[in-house]
Design a protein around this motif. Structure first.
Motif, PDB file in Angstrom:
ATOM      1  N   VAL A   3      -1.872  -8.066   9.358  1.00 31.80           N
ATOM      2  CA  VAL A   3      -2.176  -8.338   7.366  1.00 31.80           C
ATOM      3  C   VAL A   3      -0.532  -8.243   7.358  1.00 31.80           C
ATOM      4  O   VAL A   3      -1.431  -6.657   6.979  1.00 31.80           O
ATOM      5  N   HIS A   4       0.155  -8.488   6.879  1.00 29.03           N
ATOM      6  CA  HIS A   4       0.662  -8.128   5.572  1.00 29.03           C
ATOM      7  C   HIS A   4       0.470  -9.367   4.327  1.00 29.03           C
ATOM      8  O   HIS A   4       0.660 -10.511   4.878  1.00 29.03           O
ATOM      9  N   ARG A   5      -0.112  -9.013   3.098  1.00 27.11           N
ATOM     10  CA  ARG A   5      -0.082  -9.196   1.740  1.00 27.11           C
ATOM     11  C   ARG A   5       0.484  -8.991   0.867  1.00 27.11           C
ATOM     12  O   ARG A   5       0.275  -7.194   0.955  1.00 27.11           O
ATOM     13  N   VAL A   6       0.880  -9.457  -0.067  1.00 27.56           N
ATOM     14  CA  VAL A   6       1.334  -9.157  -1.092  1.00 27.56           C
ATOM     15  C   VAL A   6      -0.230  -9.208  -2.007  1.00 27.56           C
ATOM     16  O   VAL A   6      -0.355 -10.598  -2.119  1.00 27.56           O
ATOM     17  N   ILE A   7      -0.692  -8.761  -3.378  1.00 24.46           N
ATOM     18  CA  ILE A   7      -2.006  -8.660  -4.413  1.00 24.46           C
ATOM     19  C   ILE A   7      -1.504  -8.768  -5.152  1.00 24.46           C
ATOM     20  O   ILE A   7      -0.149  -8.521  -6.027  1.00 24.46           O
ATOM     21  N   GLU A   8      -1.317 -10.183  -6.418  1.00 23.73           N
ATOM     22  CA  GLU A   8      -0.610 -10.332  -7.439  1.00 23.73           C
ATOM     23  C   GLU A   8      -2.403 -10.655  -7.988  1.00 23.73           C
ATOM     24  O   GLU A   8      -2.793 -12.228  -8.415  1.00 23.73           O
ATOM     25  N   SER A  20       6.012  -5.122  -6.180  1.00 21.99           N
ATOM     26  CA  SER A  20       4.369  -5.754  -6.249  1.00 21.99           C
ATOM     27  C   SER A  20       3.073  -4.673  -7.121  1.00 21.99           C
ATOM     28  O   SER A  20       3.630  -3.679  -6.985  1.00 21.99           O
ATOM     29  N   LYS A  23       0.656  -3.707  -2.259  1.00 18.14           N
ATOM     30  CA  LYS A  23       0.761  -4.467  -0.960  1.00 18.14           C
ATOM     31  C   LYS A  23      -0.034  -3.470   0.140  1.00 18.14           C
ATOM     32  O   LYS A  23      -0.420  -2.971   0.275  1.00 18.14           O
ATOM     33  N   GLN A  24      -0.667  -4.776   0.804  1.00 14.16           N
ATOM     34  CA  GLN A  24      -1.474  -4.747   1.723  1.00 14.16           C
ATOM     35  C   GLN A  24      -0.325  -4.860   3.538  1.00 14.16           C
ATOM     36  O   GLN A  24       0.091  -5.400   3.877  1.00 14.16           O
ATOM     37  N   LEU A  29      -4.320  -0.745   1.505  1.00 14.67           N
ATOM     38  CA  LEU A  29      -3.102  -1.012   0.023  1.00 14.67           C
ATOM     39  C   LEU A  29      -3.293   0.028  -0.473  1.00 14.67           C
ATOM     40  O   LEU A  29      -3.371   0.663  -1.019  1.00 14.67           O
ATOM     41  N   GLY A  67      -7.640  -7.903  -4.274  1.00 17.18           N
ATOM     42  CA  GLY A  67      -7.143  -7.430  -3.388  1.00 17.18           C
ATOM     43  C   GLY A  67      -8.084  -6.497  -1.999  1.00 17.18           C
ATOM     44  O   GLY A  67      -7.880  -6.642  -0.820  1.00 17.18           O
TER      45      GLY A  67
END
Length: 130
Positions: A3-8, A20, A23-24, A29, A67
């Motif tokens: 998994v690749h994701r940006v936390i906002e 960001s 980022k995960q 994380l 996250g």
């Protein structure tokens, strides 16, 4: 495939540069360095080290929660102090907020933005959901 994701997190300060909040990648994380931003004004919180640490850790709480993590998932925190003379006050405030067992920690003196006494970043390992 990891998994690749940006936390906002909406209840933490929005980035003011090319980074960001977090980022995960896979189960890791990384929360970007947080400085004490007053949520009411969007400006740097003018206050003691204790007040700034409390604000920064509240921001990190919000980002971790968004996250899917908490302090028990934090592997290491990296702390930057504007002066080593603030270490004892910082450590007391940090110890009141961060639950035991404490994550590993690095604390160094650094030149920070004007008015900023502390900046903190953390690396968490998200729980295995498999």
């Amino acid at each position: 495939m990891s998994v690749h994701r940006v936390i906002e997190a909406p209840n933490a300060p929005a980035p003011v540069g090319s980074y960001s909040q977090a980022k995960q990648i896979g189960r890791l994380l990384q929360v970007s360095g947080q400085i004490p931003i007053d949520p009411q004004t969007g400006h740097i919180l003018q206050g003691s080290v204790t007040e700034q640490v409390s604000q920064v850790l509240a921001q990190i709480d919000a980002i971790l929660a968004h996250g899917g993590a908490g302090w028990s998932d934090v592997l290491i925190s990296r702390v930057y102090l504007s002066t080593d003379q603030d270490f004892d006050e910082f450590d007391a405030a940090y110890g009141r907020h961060v639950p035991e067992p404490y994550p590993a920690r690095v604390t160094v003196g650094a030149e920070l933005a004007p008015g900023v006494l502390v900046e903190i970043e953390v690396l968490a390992v998200l729980p295995d959901t498999a």
